[in-house]
Design a protein around this motif. Structure first.
Motif, PDB file in Angstrom:
ATOM      1  N   LEU A  58       2.784   2.478  -8.162  1.00 21.27           N
ATOM      2  CA  LEU A  58       2.344   2.855  -6.917  1.00 21.27           C
ATOM      3  C   LEU A  58       0.996   3.234  -7.594  1.00 21.27           C
ATOM      4  CD1 LEU A  58       3.551   6.595  -5.320  1.00 21.27           C
ATOM      5  CD2 LEU A  58       3.137   4.071  -4.426  1.00 21.27           C
ATOM      6  N   LEU A  59       0.846   3.060  -9.059  1.00 21.89           N
ATOM      7  CA  LEU A  59      -0.602   3.126  -9.609  1.00 21.89           C
ATOM      8  C   LEU A  59      -1.197   2.147  -9.635  1.00 21.89           C
ATOM      9  CD1 LEU A  59      -0.545   6.557 -11.622  1.00 21.89           C
ATOM     10  CD2 LEU A  59      -2.170   6.210 -10.131  1.00 21.89           C
ATOM     11  N   ALA A  60      -0.349   1.772  -9.938  1.00 24.11           N
ATOM     12  CA  ALA A  60      -0.789  -0.226 -10.193  1.00 24.11           C
ATOM     13  C   ALA A  60      -0.654  -0.960  -8.375  1.00 24.11           C
ATOM     14  CB  ALA A  60       0.293  -0.928 -11.181  1.00 24.11           C
ATOM     15  N   LEU A  61      -0.325  -0.416  -7.547  1.00 22.08           N
ATOM     16  CA  LEU A  61      -1.211  -1.135  -6.616  1.00 22.08           C
ATOM     17  C   LEU A  61      -1.487  -0.514  -6.364  1.00 22.08           C
ATOM     18  CD1 LEU A  61       2.683  -1.286  -4.531  1.00 22.08           C
ATOM     19  CD2 LEU A  61       1.592  -2.793  -5.128  1.00 22.08           C
ATOM     20  N   ALA A  62      -1.821   1.170  -6.145  1.00 21.79           N
ATOM     21  CA  ALA A  62      -3.402   1.673  -5.827  1.00 21.79           C
ATOM     22  C   ALA A  62      -4.749   0.915  -6.432  1.00 21.79           C
ATOM     23  CB  ALA A  62      -3.450   3.076  -6.316  1.00 21.79           C
ATOM     24  N   GLU A  63      -4.725   0.924  -7.854  1.00 19.46           N
ATOM     25  CA  GLU A  63      -5.870   0.158  -8.177  1.00 19.46           C
ATOM     26  C   GLU A  63      -6.170  -1.812  -7.797  1.00 19.46           C
ATOM     27  OE1 GLU A  63      -8.364  -0.901 -11.956  1.00 19.46           O
ATOM     28  OE2 GLU A  63      -6.986   0.993 -11.493  1.00 19.46           O
ATOM     29  N   TYR A  64      -5.254  -2.105  -7.215  1.00 18.98           N
ATOM     30  CA  TYR A  64      -5.602  -3.223  -6.716  1.00 18.98           C
ATOM     31  C   TYR A  64      -6.159  -3.115  -5.299  1.00 18.98           C
ATOM     32  CZ  TYR A  64      -5.308  -5.343 -11.226  1.00 18.98           C
ATOM     33  OH  TYR A  64      -5.814  -5.858 -13.014  1.00 18.98           O
ATOM     34  N   ALA A  65      -5.687  -2.175  -4.425  1.00 23.94           N
ATOM     35  CA  ALA A  65      -5.660  -2.451  -3.509  1.00 23.94           C
ATOM     36  C   ALA A  65      -7.140  -2.241  -3.118  1.00 23.94           C
ATOM     37  CB  ALA A  65      -5.647  -0.588  -2.902  1.00 23.94           C
ATOM     38  N   ASP A  66      -7.991  -3.101  -1.932  1.00 23.07           N
ATOM     39  CA  ASP A  66      -8.877  -3.481  -0.961  1.00 23.07           C
ATOM     40  C   ASP A  66      -9.043  -2.524  -0.421  1.00 23.07           C
ATOM     41  OD1 ASP A  66      -7.569  -3.992   0.601  1.00 23.07           O
ATOM     42  OD2 ASP A  66      -7.541  -5.737   0.970  1.00 23.07           O
ATOM     43  N   ARG A  67      -9.970  -2.576   0.624  1.00 28.73           N
ATOM     44  CA  ARG A  67     -11.018  -2.082   0.982  1.00 28.73           C
ATOM     45  C   ARG A  67      -9.731  -1.603   2.564  1.00 28.73           C
ATOM     46  NH1 ARG A  67     -17.269  -4.692   1.493  1.00 28.73           N
ATOM     47  NH2 ARG A  67     -17.785  -4.133  -0.352  1.00 28.73           N
ATOM     48  N   LYS A  68      -8.977  -2.521   2.706  1.00 27.57           N
ATOM     49  CA  LYS A  68      -8.161  -1.781   3.301  1.00 27.57           C
ATOM     50  C   LYS A  68      -7.408  -1.308   3.402  1.00 27.57           C
ATOM     51  CE  LYS A  68      -9.195  -6.313   6.223  1.00 27.57           C
ATOM     52  NZ  LYS A  68      -8.176  -7.413   6.891  1.00 27.57           N
ATOM     53  N   ASN A  69      -6.964  -0.712   1.553  1.00 31.23           N
ATOM     54  CA  ASN A  69      -6.333  -0.098   1.103  1.00 31.23           C
ATOM     55  C   ASN A  69      -4.890  -1.294   1.113  1.00 31.23           C
ATOM     56  OD1 ASN A  69      -7.879   1.871   1.312  1.00 31.23           O
ATOM     57  ND2 ASN A  69      -7.369   3.143   2.752  1.00 31.23           N
ATOM     58  N   GLU A  70      -4.480  -2.497   0.175  1.00 31.97           N
ATOM     59  CA  GLU A  70      -4.113  -3.541   0.784  1.00 31.97           C
ATOM     60  C   GLU A  70      -3.890  -3.669  -1.036  1.00 31.97           C
ATOM     61  OE1 GLU A  70      -4.519  -5.874   4.392  1.00 31.97           O
ATOM     62  OE2 GLU A  70      -3.881  -5.324   5.269  1.00 31.97           O
ATOM     63  N   ALA A  71      -3.135  -4.539  -1.134  1.00 27.30           N
ATOM     64  CA  ALA A  71      -2.590  -4.648  -2.568  1.00 27.30           C
ATOM     65  C   ALA A  71      -2.176  -6.558  -2.223  1.00 27.30           C
ATOM     66  CB  ALA A  71      -2.833  -3.797  -3.513  1.00 27.30           C
ATOM     67  N   GLU A  72      -2.138  -6.982  -3.177  1.00 25.89           N
ATOM     68  CA  GLU A  72      -1.802  -8.465  -2.732  1.00 25.89           C
ATOM     69  C   GLU A  72      -1.694  -8.888  -4.193  1.00 25.89           C
ATOM     70  OE1 GLU A  72      -3.514 -11.707  -0.907  1.00 25.89           O
ATOM     71  OE2 GLU A  72      -3.755 -10.644   1.087  1.00 25.89           O
ATOM     72  N   LEU A  73      -0.504  -8.675  -5.103  1.00 22.73           N
ATOM     73  CA  LEU A  73       0.487  -8.733  -5.923  1.00 22.73           C
ATOM     74  C   LEU A  73       1.923  -9.193  -5.709  1.00 22.73           C
ATOM     75  CD1 LEU A  73      -0.438  -5.655  -8.136  1.00 22.73           C
ATOM     76  CD2 LEU A  73      -1.572  -7.651  -8.378  1.00 22.73           C
ATOM     77  N   SER A  74       1.823 -10.249  -6.496  1.00 25.80           N
ATOM     78  CA  SER A  74       3.084 -10.616  -7.159  1.00 25.80           C
ATOM     79  C   SER A  74       3.930  -9.688  -7.316  1.00 25.80           C
ATOM     80  CB  SER A  74       2.880 -12.752  -7.615  1.00 25.80           C
ATOM     81  OG  SER A  74       3.198 -12.166  -8.720  1.00 25.80           O
ATOM     82  N   TRP A  75       4.846 -10.500  -6.837  1.00 21.28           N
ATOM     83  CA  TRP A  75       5.920  -9.489  -8.161  1.00 21.28           C
ATOM     84  C   TRP A  75       6.653  -9.398  -9.397  1.00 21.28           C
ATOM     85  CZ3 TRP A  75       8.124  -5.832  -4.922  1.00 21.28           C
ATOM     86  CH2 TRP A  75       8.193  -6.057  -4.026  1.00 21.28           C
ATOM     87  N   ARG A  76       5.668 -10.921  -9.740  1.00 25.09           N
ATOM     88  CA  ARG A  76       5.491 -11.381 -11.144  1.00 25.09           C
ATOM     89  C   ARG A  76       4.456 -10.334 -11.333  1.00 25.09           C
ATOM     90  NH1 ARG A  76       6.365 -17.288 -13.367  1.00 25.09           N
ATOM     91  NH2 ARG A  76       8.291 -16.553 -12.052  1.00 25.09           N
ATOM     92  N   ASP A  77       3.484 -10.231 -10.901  1.00 25.95           N
ATOM     93  CA  ASP A  77       2.086  -9.982 -11.563  1.00 25.95           C
ATOM     94  C   ASP A  77       2.412  -7.741 -11.766  1.00 25.95           C
ATOM     95  OD1 ASP A  77       1.040 -12.265 -11.701  1.00 25.95           O
ATOM     96  OD2 ASP A  77      -0.584 -11.837 -10.095  1.00 25.95           O
ATOM     97  N   LEU A  78       2.964  -7.922 -10.404  1.00 26.04           N
ATOM     98  CA  LEU A  78       3.446  -6.393 -10.993  1.00 26.04           C
ATOM     99  C   LEU A  78       3.591  -5.919 -11.457  1.00 26.04           C
ATOM    100  CD1 LEU A  78       2.469  -3.918  -9.389  1.00 26.04           C
ATOM    101  CD2 LEU A  78       4.212  -4.305  -8.039  1.00 26.04           C
ATOM    102  N   ALA A  79       5.170  -6.525 -11.820  1.00 32.59           N
ATOM    103  CA  ALA A  79       6.392  -6.232 -13.589  1.00 32.59           C
ATOM    104  C   ALA A  79       5.489  -6.265 -14.732  1.00 32.59           C
ATOM    105  CB  ALA A  79       7.668  -7.099 -13.035  1.00 32.59           C
TER     106      ALA A  79
END
Length: 68
Positions: A23-44
């Motif tokens: 969750l923290l990783a996704l939050a760190e990369y969230a944009d102004r719409k609170n959306e994060a676009e990370l691949s599974w590989r990048d998130l892993a």
């Protein structure tokens, strides 16, 4: 980077351990719409977990209402 999203995870999430880390990783990369676009590989890679473990955690976070 979204400090607002990160702050929400720290203050309101019931997730623990690896789930909170994802969750923290996704939050760190969230944009102004609170959306994060990370691949599974990048998130892993960010979390130090396998792609399959990330998929399991994301599914569990969705089921728990922590993600949509």
């Amino acid at each position: 980077m979204s400090s607002a999203c990160t702050s929400l995870v720290w203050t309101h999430s019931q997730a623990r351990g690896s789930h909170k880390l994802v969750l923290l990783a996704l939050a760190e990369y969230a944009d102004r719409k609170n959306e994060a676009e990370l691949s599974w590989r990048d998130l892993a890679g960010l979390c130090g977990l396998s792609k399959s473990r990330i998929e399991e955690i994301v599914a569990a976070l969705i089921d728990a209402g922590e993600l949509r």
